[in-house]
Design a protein around this motif. Structure first.
Motif, short mmCIF file in Angstrom:
data_model
loop_
_atom_site.label_atom_id
_atom_site.label_comp_id
_atom_site.label_asym_id
_atom_site.label_seq_id
_atom_site.Cartn_x
_atom_site.Cartn_y
_atom_site.Cartn_z
N LYS A 1 13.55 11.67 24.40
CA LYS A 1 12.75 12.05 23.24
C LYS A 1 12.61 13.57 23.22
O LYS A 1 12.15 14.18 24.19
CB LYS A 1 11.37 11.40 23.30
N ILE A 2 13.03 14.18 22.12
CA ILE A 2 12.99 15.64 21.99
C ILE A 2 11.57 16.15 22.21
O ILE A 2 10.60 15.63 21.63
CB ILE A 2 13.50 16.06 20.60
N GLY B 1 12.29 20.94 16.72
CA GLY B 1 12.62 19.54 16.47
C GLY B 1 14.04 19.19 16.87
O GLY B 1 14.53 18.10 16.57
N GLU B 2 14.72 20.10 17.61
CA GLU B 2 16.08 19.87 18.08
C GLU B 2 16.13 19.85 19.60
O GLU B 2 15.34 20.51 20.27
CB GLU B 2 17.02 20.96 17.56
N ARG B 3 17.09 19.11 20.14
CA ARG B 3 17.30 19.10 21.58
C ARG B 3 17.69 20.50 22.02
O ARG B 3 18.47 21.18 21.34
CB ARG B 3 18.39 18.09 21.93
N PHE B 4 17.17 20.94 23.15
CA PHE B 4 17.36 22.32 23.61
C PHE B 4 18.82 22.75 23.62
O PHE B 4 19.18 23.80 23.07
CB PHE B 4 16.76 22.50 25.01
N ASP B 5 19.69 21.97 24.25
CA ASP B 5 21.09 22.39 24.37
C ASP B 5 21.75 22.52 23.01
O ASP B 5 22.53 23.44 22.76
CB ASP B 5 21.86 21.43 25.28
N LYS B 6 21.43 21.61 22.10
CA LYS B 6 22.02 21.65 20.77
C LYS B 6 21.49 22.83 19.96
O LYS B 6 22.24 23.47 19.21
CB LYS B 6 21.75 20.34 20.03
N LEU C 1 9.56 26.96 28.55
CA LEU C 1 10.03 27.63 27.34
C LEU C 1 11.03 26.77 26.58
O LEU C 1 11.00 26.70 25.34
CB LEU C 1 10.66 28.98 27.70
N ALA C 2 11.93 26.12 27.30
CA ALA C 2 12.92 25.26 26.65
C ALA C 2 12.25 24.08 25.96
O ALA C 2 12.66 23.67 24.87
CB ALA C 2 13.93 24.77 27.68
#
Length: 399
Positions: A278-279, A198-203, A189-190
């Protein structure tokens, strides 16, 4: 808000405020004394504990006990951040629902559409695996020996026969229409969140879910601000009569944008740089199933949002109908057909939440019948949970 909220966070122990005092009548001295007894070194005691209780939207009780770091003799405070294990899953689902609201994800769509590779159980090659199935642990995906890979690997390494983490197909169930709790579901899911946003999960989670609720929690310890890192609590287990730290005991703050991964695919210290990540490649690296570090008061903020229909102090975090979908029973245990592994705890499951019958075997308050919705967690000596009761009071705690 004519409700009572309580937020409890401790190490290796769950405690419900309702088991000690009436939800309507808090006697501070009595509650203090009961909680203080829980700190110690025997089998039923813990290293640290805290309670925040709300009534009508106001704090009516707050106190903290024990240590967040035994070696440095640092106390547990309202700002202590602990790794709260599987309570993290609900935050991953808040992120999914944000993208559902934006029309970028359909819960009943084939997850393969978002991942960029075909996700199929080879035992049921014609059956699609949907986002809803992943979120409700009915996807036929299993953890195997590892459910987190280093950032240099791709997520599909778990699921393709050529993959380094394929484990001879151990990540796939041999039965379908069956509930089996799996952390890997939330790593998938993450990764979907990354692919779609298009963004890193944590961000993405920090920007869209945490920060609007005034929460400075993080999945990456090195990215905590200096003050939050100083308030980070270590987790402990007792071995041979001694408390030993298992997670988050550091001599100094790790470098920014590094993640520590425990896996046979990692050597040395386990710290991995995100510099070349890589995202959308493999968001299991952030441990979206259990790696969020969050404080007592921040958990209270999350409860406030839930009990206000997805809104936090004028800001919409999750659309109300989507929040209700998360809280609803997506899977229900059938005693006759044995349609899942319930672990004597999960007799129904929603989307990042599950429901507890106050009179059932999984009830959290021994002397009170309290129906709850929320999520628990257990890892590295931490037993955690965030729960609420829609009709009487909210009970949020993590231990």
């Amino acid at each position: 808000m004519k409700k009572i909220l309580s937020a409890i966070l401790s190490v290796i122990f769950i405690f419900g405020i309702a088991a000690t005092s009436s939800a309507k009548n808090f006697d501070k001295k009595t509650v203090d004394a009961e909680l203080a007894k829980m700190i110690g070194d025997d089998d039923v005691q813990v290293t640290g504990l805290g309670v925040i209780a709300f009534k009508d939207g106001e704090v009516v009780y707050k106190n903290f006990f024990g240590k967040r770091n035994l070696e440095k003799n640092l106390p547990v405070t309202k700002d202590t951040k602990f790794r709260v294990a599987s309570v993290s899953k609900m935050f991953t689902m808040f992120g999914i629902m944000k993208l559902v609201e934006e029309g970028k994800i359909n819960l009943d769509e084939d997850a393969s559409k978002y991942l960029g590779f075909e996700l199929r159980n080879p035992n049921f090659p014609d059956d699609k695996i949907t986002v809803r199935m992943l979120a409700s642990h009915t996807s036929t995906i299993r953890d195997g020996k590892d459910y987190i890979l280093p950032p240099s690997y791709r997520l599909e390494e778990f699921f393709k026969s050529y993959g380094v983490a394929y484990e001879d197909g151990k990540h796939f169930a041999t039965e379908k229409n069956f509930f089996k709790y799996s952390n890997l579901n939330y790593g998938i899911l993450a990764t979907i969140i990354e692919k779609v946003s298009g963004e890193r999960f944590d961000k993405f989670i920090k920007k869209n879910i945490l920060q609007p609720m005034k929460i400075s929690a993080d999945y990456v310890v090195g990215n905590l601000n200096k003050k939050d890192f100083q308030n980070l609590g270590a987790l402990y287990k007792q071995e041979n009569g001694k408390w030993l730290a298992t997670v988050d005991k550091y001599s100094g703050q790790p470098k920014k944008d590094t993640v520590k991964i425990s896996s046979k695919y990692v050597t040395g210290s386990g710290f991995q740089s995100l510099k070349d990540y890589k995202i959308g490649r493999n968001a299991t690296i952030f441990n979206p199933a259990g790696g969020l570090r969050i404080s007592f008061e921040e958990l209270g903020n999350c409860l406030e949002m839930i009990m206000n229909g997805g809104n936090f102090r004028g800001k919409k975090i999750v659309r109300e109908d989507l929040l209700k979908e998360m809280l609803s029973k997506q899977w229900i245990y059938d005693e006759e057909n044995k349609n899942g592994d319930n672990y004597d705890v999960m007799f129904s499951y929603g989307l990042g939440f599950y429901q507890i019958d106050g009179a059932g075997p999984a009830r959290l308050c021994k002397n009170h019948k309290i129906d709850l919705i929320g999520h628990s967690g257990e890892a590295h000596g931490m037993i955690s949970g965030l729960y609420f009761n829609r009709s009487s009071f909210i009970c949020s705690y993590s231990s």
